[in-house]
Design a protein around this motif. Sequence first.
Motif, PDB file in Angstrom:
ATOM      1  N   LEU A 135       0.838  -1.206   0.000  1.00  0.00           N
ATOM      2  CA  LEU A 135       0.000   0.000   0.000  1.00  0.00           C
ATOM      3  C   LEU A 135       0.871   1.254   0.000  1.00  0.00           C
ATOM      4  O   LEU A 135       0.596   2.215  -0.730  1.00  0.00           O
ATOM      5  CB  LEU A 135      -0.948  -0.005   1.213  1.00  0.00           C
ATOM      6  N   ALA A 136       1.930   1.230   0.790  1.00  0.00           N
ATOM      7  CA  ALA A 136       2.827   2.396   0.849  1.00  0.00           C
ATOM      8  C   ALA A 136       3.392   2.704  -0.541  1.00  0.00           C
ATOM      9  O   ALA A 136       3.516   3.871  -0.930  1.00  0.00           O
ATOM     10  CB  ALA A 136       3.954   2.143   1.852  1.00  0.00           C
ATOM     11  N   GLN A 154       3.624   6.880   5.528  1.00  0.00           N
ATOM     12  CA  GLN A 154       3.534   5.829   6.540  1.00  0.00           C
ATOM     13  C   GLN A 154       2.266   5.968   7.389  1.00  0.00           C
ATOM     14  O   GLN A 154       1.550   4.986   7.620  1.00  0.00           O
ATOM     15  CB  GLN A 154       4.777   5.846   7.431  1.00  0.00           C
ATOM     16  N   VAL A 155       1.990   7.192   7.823  1.00  0.00           N
ATOM     17  CA  VAL A 155       0.767   7.409   8.601  1.00  0.00           C
ATOM     18  C   VAL A 155      -0.456   7.062   7.750  1.00  0.00           C
ATOM     19  O   VAL A 155      -1.389   6.397   8.208  1.00  0.00           O
ATOM     20  CB  VAL A 155       0.666   8.870   9.103  1.00  0.00           C
ATOM     21  N   ALA A 156      -0.435   7.492   6.491  1.00  0.00           N
ATOM     22  CA  ALA A 156      -1.586   7.226   5.616  1.00  0.00           C
ATOM     23  C   ALA A 156      -1.759   5.720   5.400  1.00  0.00           C
ATOM     24  O   ALA A 156      -2.882   5.208   5.371  1.00  0.00           O
ATOM     25  CB  ALA A 156      -1.412   7.943   4.278  1.00  0.00           C
ATOM     26  N   THR A 157      -0.649   5.007   5.262  1.00  0.00           N
ATOM     27  CA  THR A 157      -0.721   3.555   5.084  1.00  0.00           C
ATOM     28  C   THR A 157      -1.400   2.884   6.276  1.00  0.00           C
ATOM     29  O   THR A 157      -2.356   2.120   6.121  1.00  0.00           O
ATOM     30  CB  THR A 157       0.704   2.971   4.916  1.00  0.00           C
ATOM     31  N   ILE A 160      -5.161   3.970   6.499  1.00  0.00           N
ATOM     32  CA  ILE A 160      -6.048   3.368   5.494  1.00  0.00           C
ATOM     33  C   ILE A 160      -6.305   1.898   5.818  1.00  0.00           C
ATOM     34  O   ILE A 160      -7.425   1.413   5.735  1.00  0.00           O
ATOM     35  CB  ILE A 160      -5.452   3.530   4.075  1.00  0.00           C
ATOM     36  N   ILE A 161      -5.256   1.185   6.220  1.00  0.00           N
ATOM     37  CA  ILE A 161      -5.460  -0.224   6.575  1.00  0.00           C
ATOM     38  C   ILE A 161      -6.393  -0.334   7.789  1.00  0.00           C
ATOM     39  O   ILE A 161      -7.297  -1.170   7.825  1.00  0.00           O
ATOM     40  CB  ILE A 161      -4.107  -0.937   6.810  1.00  0.00           C
ATOM     41  N   ALA A 162      -6.227   0.545   8.765  1.00  0.00           N
ATOM     42  CA  ALA A 162      -7.117   0.521   9.936  1.00  0.00           C
ATOM     43  C   ALA A 162      -8.549   0.843   9.529  1.00  0.00           C
ATOM     44  O   ALA A 162      -9.497   0.184   9.965  1.00  0.00           O
ATOM     45  CB  ALA A 162      -6.626   1.520  10.991  1.00  0.00           C
ATOM     46  N   LEU A 163      -8.709   1.836   8.687  1.00  0.00           N
ATOM     47  CA  LEU A 163     -10.045   2.214   8.196  1.00  0.00           C
ATOM     48  C   LEU A 163     -10.722   1.009   7.548  1.00  0.00           C
ATOM     49  O   LEU A 163     -11.865   0.672   7.858  1.00  0.00           O
ATOM     50  CB  LEU A 163      -9.903   3.354   7.194  1.00  0.00           C
ATOM     51  N   LEU A 164     -10.014   0.348   6.650  1.00  0.00           N
ATOM     52  CA  LEU A 164     -10.603  -0.750   5.884  1.00  0.00           C
ATOM     53  C   LEU A 164     -10.861  -1.981   6.753  1.00  0.00           C
ATOM     54  O   LEU A 164     -11.850  -2.686   6.593  1.00  0.00           O
ATOM     55  CB  LEU A 164      -9.684  -1.136   4.716  1.00  0.00           C
ATOM     56  N   THR A 165      -9.950  -2.215   7.696  1.00  0.00           N
ATOM     57  CA  THR A 165     -10.069  -3.394   8.551  1.00  0.00           C
ATOM     58  C   THR A 165     -11.183  -3.210   9.582  1.00  0.00           C
ATOM     59  O   THR A 165     -11.762  -4.177  10.070  1.00  0.00           O
ATOM     60  CB  THR A 165      -8.718  -3.673   9.231  1.00  0.00           C
ATOM     61  N   GLY A 166     -11.503  -1.952   9.878  1.00  0.00           N
ATOM     62  CA  GLY A 166     -12.547  -1.640  10.859  1.00  0.00           C
ATOM     63  C   GLY A 166     -13.871  -2.299  10.526  1.00  0.00           C
ATOM     64  O   GLY A 166     -14.682  -2.607  11.402  1.00  0.00           O
ATOM     65  N   LEU A 167     -14.074  -2.534   9.278  1.00  0.00           N
ATOM     66  CA  LEU A 167     -15.258  -3.238   8.784  1.00  0.00           C
ATOM     67  C   LEU A 167     -15.532  -4.536   9.546  1.00  0.00           C
ATOM     68  O   LEU A 167     -16.692  -4.898   9.773  1.00  0.00           O
ATOM     69  CB  LEU A 167     -14.994  -3.549   7.307  1.00  0.00           C
TER      70      LEU A 167
ATOM     71  N   GLU B 187      -6.107  14.610  10.271  1.00  0.00           N
ATOM     72  CA  GLU B 187      -7.120  15.607   9.892  1.00  0.00           C
ATOM     73  C   GLU B 187      -7.255  15.684   8.383  1.00  0.00           C
ATOM     74  O   GLU B 187      -8.346  15.729   7.836  1.00  0.00           O
ATOM     75  CB  GLU B 187      -6.716  16.995  10.410  1.00  0.00           C
ATOM     76  N   LYS B 188      -6.108  15.701   7.727  1.00  0.00           N
ATOM     77  CA  LYS B 188      -6.125  15.827   6.272  1.00  0.00           C
ATOM     78  C   LYS B 188      -6.801  14.620   5.620  1.00  0.00           C
ATOM     79  O   LYS B 188      -7.646  14.778   4.732  1.00  0.00           O
ATOM     80  CB  LYS B 188      -4.692  15.969   5.766  1.00  0.00           C
ATOM     81  N   LEU B 189      -6.432  13.422   6.058  1.00  0.00           N
ATOM     82  CA  LEU B 189      -7.038  12.212   5.491  1.00  0.00           C
ATOM     83  C   LEU B 189      -8.553  12.204   5.691  1.00  0.00           C
ATOM     84  O   LEU B 189      -9.317  11.902   4.774  1.00  0.00           O
ATOM     85  CB  LEU B 189      -6.454  10.963   6.165  1.00  0.00           C
TER      86      LEU B 189
END
Lengths: 212, 212
Positions: A135-136, A154-157, A160-167, B187-189
């Motif tokens: 993903l990075a 790195q933060v975005a990676t 995003i994985i946390a966001l998607l896995t939250g499902l 915040e940005k994301l």
Amino acid sequence: MARTIGSHGPTTMEAIRKAGLRLIFQHGYEAMSLRQLAAEVGIQPGSLYNHISTKQELLADLIQDHINDLLRELETALRDKEGAVERLRAFVAFHVSYHMTRKREVFIANSELRSLDPRNYEAVVALRGAYEQRLAEILTDGVAEGVFDVDDVQVATFAIIALLTGLCSWYRPGGRLTKDAIIAAHEKLVLSGVMPRSAKPSPSGRDGIKTE
Amino acid sequence: MARTIGSHGPTTMEAIRKAGLRLIFQHGYEAMSLRQLAAEVGIQPGSLYNHISTKQELLADLIQDHINDLLRELETALRDKEGAVERLRAFVAFHVSYHMTRKREVFIANSELRSLDPRNYEAVVALRGAYEQRLAEILTDGVAEGVFDVDDVQVATFAIIALLTGLCSWYRPGGRLTKDAIIAAHEKLVLSGVMPRSAKPSPSGRDGIKTE
């Protein structure tokens, strides 16, 4: 991965893995006894050792196999996808679909890292790192292509994985939304999250994107 | 919440809570024995009952107090914030900052819902729902104000909370990024994720934003 294949070996092994997943998901790794595991499978405790050498090995196998499956199937999902936007879209759709079916594996891979011995912990963290790296790379490529605007890859990676896995914590098949609607909602959140916001007319375009 | 206040009651109770957090975080609720908890606190097992009535009550208190703290501090963070964009920004900054300091509570609140008895489970799910509802309201208001473009408010609510909470799995104080840089990246994301993407010049502005 060291599995003894005797008569009915693979079948019993599959039953042990499924029962292990269920019991660890429900009670936690440390609380699960091998006696309980054997009872769940319907074999004598001593017979377990024809299939697994230790409880630790079972946990490590469950988590490593999960991440190896993720990595292999991601490879397929990204094949033929070109450009960071298409690849990110494919990553999101893959991760969401996969996680709709692996709630227990995901939970254990996240909550029982604490129970891995140092050698297995290192191996799992390396595998997980390889998945995150995919993903990075997509994000880094997107920034280079000028299609993404990301503060910190790195933060975005991780985010995003946390966001998607939250499902995994709320998804139930047959709920209010179709699988496609759920994937679309996640795609929109993630893609919008990393794409330049309401591009100002003047400093936009490739050169105007800050990567900090 | 039912805590016995005897001589040194609050102090011992605080030690029990801290030790309980540590042990559940490390071993899982089911694997933690009250004998182990008492040893960790440095009191006799029987003395525990001057402070907690059951292990279940301790778990429920730890999780409920965590979410009650979240709710109360969120209230403060949102006070005087006007407009959905400002309120979402404040929500993100609050949630990230708070979660930087409560890794154990967050882990337990997520992983040990399985161990709550039905009455406590219902109470925790209701509290968590109240917290989620605060974010859902901000998103709904933003869609109504025409500043957010969200496919599905419920999915976005869960996804944003998962994204922000994901920080607990990697954040360590003193790492590569400052606390402010981490908050800014989140915040940005999140803001970009829910705001209309690269608004076309013509149909932009409040009236042109589709809310689907």
